[in-house]
Scaffold this motif. Structure first.
Motif, PDB file in Angstrom:
ATOM      1  N   ALA A 177      -6.895   2.212   1.082  1.00  0.00           N
ATOM      2  CA  ALA A 177      -7.632   0.952   0.965  1.00  0.00           C
ATOM      3  C   ALA A 177      -7.839   0.621  -0.510  1.00  0.00           C
ATOM      4  N   LEU A 178      -7.348  -0.535  -0.936  1.00  0.00           N
ATOM      5  CA  LEU A 178      -7.533  -0.958  -2.319  1.00  0.00           C
ATOM      6  C   LEU A 178      -8.817  -1.740  -2.522  1.00  0.00           C
ATOM      7  N   ARG A 237      -6.101 -10.307  -9.018  1.00  0.00           N
ATOM      8  CA  ARG A 237      -5.067  -9.288  -9.114  1.00  0.00           C
ATOM      9  C   ARG A 237      -5.754  -7.937  -9.231  1.00  0.00           C
ATOM     10  N   ILE A 238      -5.119  -6.920  -8.678  1.00  0.00           N
ATOM     11  CA  ILE A 238      -5.658  -5.574  -8.724  1.00  0.00           C
ATOM     12  C   ILE A 238      -4.508  -4.609  -8.943  1.00  0.00           C
ATOM     13  N   SER A 239      -4.763  -3.520  -9.635  1.00  0.00           N
ATOM     14  CA  SER A 239      -3.733  -2.511  -9.847  1.00  0.00           C
ATOM     15  C   SER A 239      -3.249  -1.986  -8.507  1.00  0.00           C
ATOM     16  N   ALA A 240      -1.963  -1.678  -8.410  1.00  0.00           N
ATOM     17  CA  ALA A 240      -1.404  -1.125  -7.190  1.00  0.00           C
ATOM     18  C   ALA A 240      -1.995   0.240  -6.870  1.00  0.00           C
ATOM     19  N   THR A 282       3.448  -3.094 -10.423  1.00  0.00           N
ATOM     20  CA  THR A 282       2.233  -2.438 -10.930  1.00  0.00           C
ATOM     21  C   THR A 282       0.952  -3.085 -10.433  1.00  0.00           C
ATOM     22  N   ALA A 283       1.029  -4.323  -9.938  1.00  0.00           N
ATOM     23  CA  ALA A 283      -0.178  -5.036  -9.545  1.00  0.00           C
ATOM     24  C   ALA A 283       0.054  -5.792  -8.240  1.00  0.00           C
ATOM     25  N   ILE A 284      -1.025  -6.165  -7.604  1.00  0.00           N
ATOM     26  CA  ILE A 284      -0.980  -6.949  -6.373  1.00  0.00           C
ATOM     27  C   ILE A 284      -1.922  -8.134  -6.540  1.00  0.00           C
ATOM     28  N   ALA A 285      -1.402  -9.338  -6.347  1.00  0.00           N
ATOM     29  CA  ALA A 285      -2.237 -10.541  -6.335  1.00  0.00           C
ATOM     30  C   ALA A 285      -2.686 -10.799  -4.898  1.00  0.00           C
ATOM     31  N   TYR A 286      -3.860 -11.382  -4.746  1.00  0.00           N
ATOM     32  CA  TYR A 286      -4.349 -11.715  -3.422  1.00  0.00           C
ATOM     33  C   TYR A 286      -5.372 -12.835  -3.533  1.00  0.00           C
ATOM     34  N   ALA A 287      -5.739 -13.408  -2.378  1.00  0.00           N
ATOM     35  CA  ALA A 287      -6.753 -14.464  -2.322  1.00  0.00           C
ATOM     36  C   ALA A 287      -8.016 -13.898  -1.692  1.00  0.00           C
ATOM     37  N   ILE A 301     -10.732  -2.112 -10.400  1.00  0.00           N
ATOM     38  CA  ILE A 301     -11.553  -3.319 -10.396  1.00  0.00           C
ATOM     39  C   ILE A 301     -10.650  -4.543 -10.446  1.00  0.00           C
ATOM     40  N   PRO A 302     -10.760  -5.480  -9.489  1.00  0.00           N
ATOM     41  CA  PRO A 302      -9.900  -6.683  -9.517  1.00  0.00           C
ATOM     42  C   PRO A 302     -10.274  -7.614 -10.662  1.00  0.00           C
ATOM     43  N   LYS A 303      -9.302  -8.393 -11.119  1.00  0.00           N
ATOM     44  CA  LYS A 303      -9.501  -9.388 -12.167  1.00  0.00           C
ATOM     45  C   LYS A 303      -9.135 -10.761 -11.636  1.00  0.00           C
ATOM     46  N   ARG A 304      -9.877 -11.759 -12.046  1.00  0.00           N
ATOM     47  CA  ARG A 304      -9.593 -13.124 -11.615  1.00  0.00           C
ATOM     48  C   ARG A 304      -8.360 -13.661 -12.334  1.00  0.00           C
TER      49      ARG A 304
END
Length: 846
Positions: free
Chosen positions: A337-338, A368-371, A356-361, A375-378
């Motif tokens: 679980a990310l 975006r969050i590291s794979a 290296t990263a995953i974008a999501y809504a 901590i996610p970033k806007r």
């Protein structure tokens, strides 16, 4: 030399047969055309009636088809001559009503002759059949003939389409082991594409047949003249392809002639081979499949990492109302679980090109969050509180990402933004845009318009039944190109690595399968779509690996039914006390209870298409009231129980219709290009309230008639601050509405609304009124996030909880905004949603 046709002499010959026989003679004698068998006269001798007609030497078209499919040019010629004969008949207001190969003769000179006008009917004349009897051979009958309703010349257009289909393929488009089965196929099923049964058939000719076989007469050719124009164009196109001129080759001896001939043949073969290698669709074969997830609840939106080893997806339990991002190895292992500890919903994960990263809504913002987690970033956020962002996708070079900016309930814009945030621009806008896919060469972005509720937002609204279309637009901007129709669900496009094809999910074959569509250099389709999977994959969304060798997809199923429970005097009670009203594997999206509490009307796909049904609440077999392939939804009873209002996609968008309670008469009330939905009646039966997005956002409108027997007027707007649903008080003095602010009441005459319940994280949905008009019932999640039914006084006060859904056997899925009451019981929609992630191996011919 003539032929004499006698009415069969039987003891039980009926007046109907005699009348029909005379009608044939009268109708046919009025016609004089080369493609119609000539009738000279009719007479009777004693009890015997007969007609004198032209004798035709040759064979019937039925005998010719029995030998196998016809050549293309021959089939088109015969169809053209039959259409010319029908044009003559239709000009005289005569409908044949029984066009079939047995009634088409081919003379020894090759000319077509239409025979047997024994079933001919003067247009608009009374149908001379016994009650319940339909004229015409079952396999060639139009839908309206099969239903025994009044027909016109367009029934002949349908029948000729069946004949042309049979000439081209050697088989019937609608089949069955008995007449009722054939009738069902005509009314409910689509024929197998001609190009799937026979190679070399031009798409233009297939489109002609498809237009003849539209189930709604208004969607077919409206006259034989229109059909003839297209048939002749097909003949010219085929002739142009087959006709070529070559210079005359002279030589001194036989050897030089043969050398030139051999060289020419080799050259043509080489060119043809090169043409085939470039023009034929890439064959994609299906390999092994592997189930990735099997947990209860929903696993959605799978995407494969660029190296092909990992898969990301969203998952969550229905009752928890939250979706989180997970990753796991395709080869096996435990899911990680990310975003499990992050508040809100996270969905639509998309791997960055470097993996290296995953974008999501999440909650209208792109992150975006590291794979590996963290901590996610806007990445992007909406410009104001009234808009939100969804459906991110990375550019192939990883420097940009695209997303959908939703500025109202229906208006959306596809935007591109640099990852560093320094650049942002819109490239196209439209109705309910979603599900973006960026081509691997960076040139094109594919997206979907319509039915975003099928894909879902945050895993809450899922599996909606409605059509949608796929479009392609240049990543630099410009005019978008529609590449699929808008008659079926077409969704979740993904590009193949070479950028020459789109794979997508569609139900055009009945079930949700994966289709392959070739796309040319200009972004337009370069050929027809081909179905890759068969038998009903039940795919929800798909994603193709970077190398094109693996296809990830979620298998999604949904079943819903109507339940009821007594309204408690004191609450709250548990939803476990509810009892089913309807049963079976079906999807019900809308329903209503009659004012006398005896009947329930609902929409259902129990017969394969979303249609309106009614049944006694006390129990019994549902009775189907509508039958239209585009789908009918949201029925509501008139106060006197004589009419039902509903909305339908019959015209490509949602419009309001009213029909009699038995389904026999139908009237369209709105025809705006906007989406008009969820109608309900005023207590006096003279007004209908409905929702429309014609202003760009959802508002409520009223349409009126002076008395129940007069025609309806034009709609007028009631709300101006946004509104989703509305419900009349039984005394007609107030309308309860809900919008982003909460639950309010407003006068039917308009004016300011009065707020009763403030919205929280979950909106308050109107469900009905008490019989005395003093109490409003609504649905809103409680403090623990559980769906609950509440009551509040129309004059204002403290909300009172009545029913809480805490039993997972009942509330696997509770429709959050469709429930009703008859004053004694609550009625609501509940069912099961389930989805799992799979990966399929794809094998391509290189």
């Amino acid at each position: 030399e003539v032929a004499i046709k006698f009415l069969p002499r039987r003891i039980d010959v009926s007046d109907e047969e005699r009348q029909r026989f005379k009608l044939e003679a009268q109708a046919a004698a009025a016609l004089n055309h080369n493609n119609i068998a000539t009738v000279y006269e009719s007479d009777e001798v004693g009890d015997d009636e007969f007609i004198v007609m032209e004798i035709i030497k040759g064979e019937s078209l039925r005998e010719k088809i029995a030998k196998g499919p016809l050549k293309l040019d021959e089939a088109m010629r015969i169809a053209t001559e039959v259409a010319e004969g029908l044009h003559e008949a239709h000009e005289h207001k005569i409908v044949h009503r029984d066009i079939k190969p047995a009634n088409i003769m081919l003379t020894t000179k090759g000319q077509c002759k239409i025979m047997d006008f024994g079933l001919a009917k003067m247009a608009q004349a009374t149908l001379v059949t016994k009650d319940g009897t339909t004229l015409g051979t079952a396999a060639y009958m139009s839908p309206e003939q099969a239903q025994g309703v009044v027909v016109d010349h367009r029934a002949d257009i349908w029948s000729l389409g069946v004949v042309l289909y049979e000439m081209l393929t050697g088989q019937l488009p609608f089949k069955g082991d008995y007449e009722q089965a054939v009738t069902y196929s005509i009314l409910h099923e689509d024929p197998e594409p001609i190009t799937g049964l026979r190679t070399g058939v031009p798409m233009e000719l297939e489109r002609v047949v498809d237009k003849c076989l539209q189930k709604e007469a208004s969607d077919r050719y409206q006259g034989a003249t229109e059909l003839l124009v297209d048939l002749r164009q097909c003949q010219k196109s085929t002739l142009n392809v087959r006709t070529s001129t070559a210079p005359v080759v002279t030589s001194r001896n036989r050897y030089s002639r043969w050398a030139v001939f051999v060289a020419a043949v080799l050259f043509i073969a080489l060119v043809y081979a090169l043409f085939l290698s470039r023009s034929r669709p890439k064959e994609i074969k299906l390999g092994r499949t592997k189930q990735i997830t099997n947990q209860p609840g929903l696993e959605l939106y799978p995407t494969i990492s660029p190296d092909g080893n990992m898969i990301a997806y969203s998952a969550g339990a229905i009752g928890q109302m939250q979706m989180h991002i997970y990753v796991r190895q395709i080869a096996g292992g435990r899911s990680v679980a990310l975003t499990e500890d992050i508040p809100g919903d996270q969905y639509w994960p998309q791997w960055s090109p470097d993996g290296t990263a995953i974008a999501y809504a999440s909650d209208g913002i792109i992150y975006r969050i590291s794979a590996l987690g963290g901590i996610p970033k806007r990445m992007a956020e909406p410009p104001n509180a009234e808009s939100w962002l969804e459906f991110p996708v990375w550019s192939p070079d990883g420097r940009y990402f695209a997303y959908v900016h939703i500025s109202s309930e229906t208006v959306a814009t596809v935007r591109i933004q640099s990852v560093d945030g320094n650049e942002s621009r819109g490239i196209t806008d439209g109705y309910e845009l979603h599900s973006l896919s960026w081509s691997h060469d960076g040139e094109w972005i594919a997206f979907v318009s319509g039915n975003v509720s099928f894909v879902g937002v945050g895993g809450i609204t899922l599996g909606n039944i409605a059509p949608s279309s796929i479009w392609v637009v240049s990543a630099r901007g410009g005019e978008p190109v529609q590449v699929t129709d808008n008659e079926y669900l077409n969704t979740s496009p993904v590009w193949t690595p070479d950028g020459k094809y789109l794979l997508y999910v569609s139900n055009q074959g009945g079930n949700r399968d994966v289709y392959q569509l070739p796309i040319g250099d200009s972004g337009t389709p370069s050929g027809p779509p081909m179905r890759l999977t068969a038998g009903g994959l039940d795919a929800h969304t798909i994603h193709l690996s970077t190398d094109g060798k693996s296809l990830a997809y979620s298998v999604f199923t949904k079943h819903t039914n109507i339940w009821s429970v007594l309204i408690p005097r004191e609450g709250p009670i548990s939803g476990s006390e509810a009892e089913p009203v309807t049963t079976g594997n079906q999807i019900i999206e809308g329903f209503d209870v009659s004012l006398d509490g005896k009947w329930i009307a609902f929409d259902s796909n129990r017969s394969g298409n979303q249609d309106i049904y009614r049944m006694p609440i006390a129990g019994g077999e549902p009775e189907q009231l509508t039958n239209h392939r585009s789908g009918d939804f949201g029925p509501a009873w008139s106060p006197d129980g004589r009419e039902i209002v509903f909305y339908s996609l019959r015209n490509g968008n949602r419009d309001i219709f009213v029909m009699s309670a038995d389904g026999r008469s139908l009237q369209q009330l709105t025809e705006d290009p906007a989406q008009d939905t969820i109608p309900n009646w005023a207590p006096d039966g003279r007004q209908i309230l409905f929702r429309s997005d014609k202003t760009g956002r959802s508002e409520l409108y009223l349409i009126s008639r002076e008395t129940v027997d007069l025609h309806w007027g034009k709609p007028g707007q009631l709300t101006f601050d946004g509104a989703w649903l509305g419900g009349w008080s039984p005394d007609g003095q107030l309308i309860a509405i809900n919008n982003s602010n909460g639950l309010s009441v407003i006068s039917p005459d308009g004016g300011d609304s009065r707020l009763l319940v403030q919205s929280t994280d979950q909106p308050a949905w109107i469900g009905g009124w008490s019989p005395d008009s003093r109490t409003v019932y609504y649905n809103q999640a409680d403090a623990e996030g559980r769906f609950s039914f509440w009551s509040i006084k129309a004059a204002g006060g403290k909300p009172k909880p009545l029913l809480r859904f805490d039993d997972l056997n009942i509330d696997n899925f509770i429709d959050t905004f469709i429930f009703a009451t008859d004053g004694e019981r609550f009625f609501f929609i509940s069912g099961e949603l389930e989805s799992d992630v799979w990966v399929m191996e794809l094998i391509t011919d290189e």
